[in-house]
Design a protein around this motif. Structure first.
Motif, PDB file in Angstrom:
ATOM      1  N   ARG A  28      30.742  19.917 -26.644  1.00 59.31           N
ATOM      2  CA  ARG A  28      30.584  18.997 -27.777  1.00 59.31           C
ATOM      3  C   ARG A  28      29.112  18.884 -28.171  1.00 59.31           C
ATOM      4  O   ARG A  28      28.774  18.907 -29.349  1.00 59.31           O
ATOM      5  CB  ARG A  28      31.153  17.628 -27.406  1.00 59.31           C
ATOM      6  N   VAL A  29      28.235  18.761 -27.191  1.00 60.80           N
ATOM      7  CA  VAL A  29      26.802  18.633 -27.486  1.00 60.80           C
ATOM      8  C   VAL A  29      26.288  19.904 -28.159  1.00 60.80           C
ATOM      9  O   VAL A  29      25.580  19.844 -29.167  1.00 60.80           O
ATOM     10  CB  VAL A  29      25.997  18.315 -26.203  1.00 60.80           C
ATOM     11  N   LEU A  30      26.648  21.059 -27.629  1.00 62.77           N
ATOM     12  CA  LEU A  30      26.178  22.324 -28.207  1.00 62.77           C
ATOM     13  C   LEU A  30      26.691  22.504 -29.631  1.00 62.77           C
ATOM     14  O   LEU A  30      25.953  22.947 -30.516  1.00 62.77           O
ATOM     15  CB  LEU A  30      26.597  23.494 -27.324  1.00 62.77           C
ATOM     16  N   VAL A  40      16.562  14.443 -33.418  1.00 63.91           N
ATOM     17  CA  VAL A  40      15.558  13.468 -32.988  1.00 63.91           C
ATOM     18  C   VAL A  40      15.716  13.342 -31.479  1.00 63.91           C
ATOM     19  O   VAL A  40      16.795  13.012 -30.994  1.00 63.91           O
ATOM     20  CB  VAL A  40      15.751  12.092 -33.661  1.00 63.91           C
ATOM     21  N   ALA A  41      14.644  13.635 -30.749  1.00 67.25           N
ATOM     22  CA  ALA A  41      14.711  13.632 -29.288  1.00 67.25           C
ATOM     23  C   ALA A  41      13.648  12.710 -28.711  1.00 67.25           C
ATOM     24  O   ALA A  41      12.464  12.888 -28.956  1.00 67.25           O
ATOM     25  CB  ALA A  41      14.512  15.047 -28.747  1.00 67.25           C
ATOM     26  N   ASP A  42      14.105  11.739 -27.943  1.00 71.56           N
ATOM     27  CA  ASP A  42      13.197  10.843 -27.216  1.00 71.56           C
ATOM     28  C   ASP A  42      13.056  11.425 -25.815  1.00 71.56           C
ATOM     29  O   ASP A  42      14.017  11.477 -25.055  1.00 71.56           O
ATOM     30  CB  ASP A  42      13.787   9.444 -27.164  1.00 71.56           C
ATOM     31  N   PHE A  51      15.676  17.910 -22.541  1.00 75.48           N
ATOM     32  CA  PHE A  51      14.788  19.065 -22.692  1.00 75.48           C
ATOM     33  C   PHE A  51      15.572  20.330 -23.020  1.00 75.48           C
ATOM     34  O   PHE A  51      15.173  21.121 -23.868  1.00 75.48           O
ATOM     35  CB  PHE A  51      13.946  19.283 -21.431  1.00 75.48           C
ATOM     36  N   PHE A  52      16.712  20.516 -22.363  1.00 74.88           N
ATOM     37  CA  PHE A  52      17.558  21.679 -22.642  1.00 74.88           C
ATOM     38  C   PHE A  52      18.046  21.636 -24.085  1.00 74.88           C
ATOM     39  O   PHE A  52      17.965  22.632 -24.818  1.00 74.88           O
ATOM     40  CB  PHE A  52      18.753  21.701 -21.678  1.00 74.88           C
ATOM     41  N   GLU A  53      18.545  20.477 -24.513  1.00 74.55           N
ATOM     42  CA  GLU A  53      19.068  20.334 -25.868  1.00 74.55           C
ATOM     43  C   GLU A  53      17.965  20.512 -26.905  1.00 74.55           C
ATOM     44  O   GLU A  53      18.171  21.136 -27.946  1.00 74.55           O
ATOM     45  CB  GLU A  53      19.760  18.981 -26.013  1.00 74.55           C
ATOM     46  N   LEU A  54      16.782  19.984 -26.634  1.00 71.84           N
ATOM     47  CA  LEU A  54      15.649  20.153 -27.531  1.00 71.84           C
ATOM     48  C   LEU A  54      15.259  21.627 -27.625  1.00 71.84           C
ATOM     49  O   LEU A  54      15.015  22.148 -28.710  1.00 71.84           O
ATOM     50  CB  LEU A  54      14.464  19.309 -27.045  1.00 71.84           C
ATOM     51  N   ALA A  59      15.239  26.688 -30.590  1.00 71.57           N
ATOM     52  CA  ALA A  59      15.579  28.112 -30.613  1.00 71.57           C
ATOM     53  C   ALA A  59      16.473  28.438 -31.810  1.00 71.57           C
ATOM     54  O   ALA A  59      16.410  29.546 -32.346  1.00 71.57           O
ATOM     55  CB  ALA A  59      16.277  28.508 -29.311  1.00 71.57           C
ATOM     56  N   MET A  60      17.283  27.477 -32.221  1.00 66.94           N
ATOM     57  CA  MET A  60      18.156  27.657 -33.387  1.00 66.94           C
ATOM     58  C   MET A  60      17.411  27.420 -34.700  1.00 66.94           C
ATOM     59  O   MET A  60      17.983  27.542 -35.773  1.00 66.94           O
ATOM     60  CB  MET A  60      19.344  26.700 -33.312  1.00 66.94           C
TER      61      MET A  60
END
Length: 113
Positions: A28-30, A40-42, A51-54, A59-60
């Motif tokens: 779901r996150v991906l 928006v990443a805190d 960090f992985f999601e950011l 990269a995308m």
């Protein structure tokens, strides 16, 4: 922050906390990152998932707004020190909202080129 982003035409989506950690949540996150126009990443909690999601979002080629509290000190990972981020005082959330509103307003111009 939600209103600051929505003021410039973005719809805010957050993690669905009803999904248990594991493959379903990761999928779901991906998928959400893949569909997003803005991330928006805190990064104040130094959460490896964030960090992985950011990293995936960058990269995308997704536009990202990185939030860093002034209370974080020098704990910012060296990989991120060259990136643009908003440094904010946790006691001044109005100032943070103004900065986020300004960044999201500039995004269509900055990312359309």
């Amino acid at each position: 922050m939600q209103r600051a982003v929505e003021d410039n035409g973005f719809e805010v989506l957050q993690n669905d906390h009803s999904i248990q950690p594991g493959a379903a949540l990761t999928a779901r996150v991906l998928e959400s990152i893949r569909k997003a126009d803005l991330i928006v990443a805190d990064i104040n909690q130094q959460n490896p998932n964030v960090f992985f999601e950011l990293g995936l979002a960058r990269a995308m080629g997704k536009p990202t707004i990185i939030l860093v509290s002034s209370k974080s000190g020098d704990r910012l990972p060296s990989d991120l020190t060259g990136l643009h981020f908003i440094l904010y005082d946790p006691k001044d959330l109005g100032g943070l909202a103004t900065a986020v509103r300004s960044e999201t307003k500039a995004l269509p111009l900055r990312w359309s080129a």
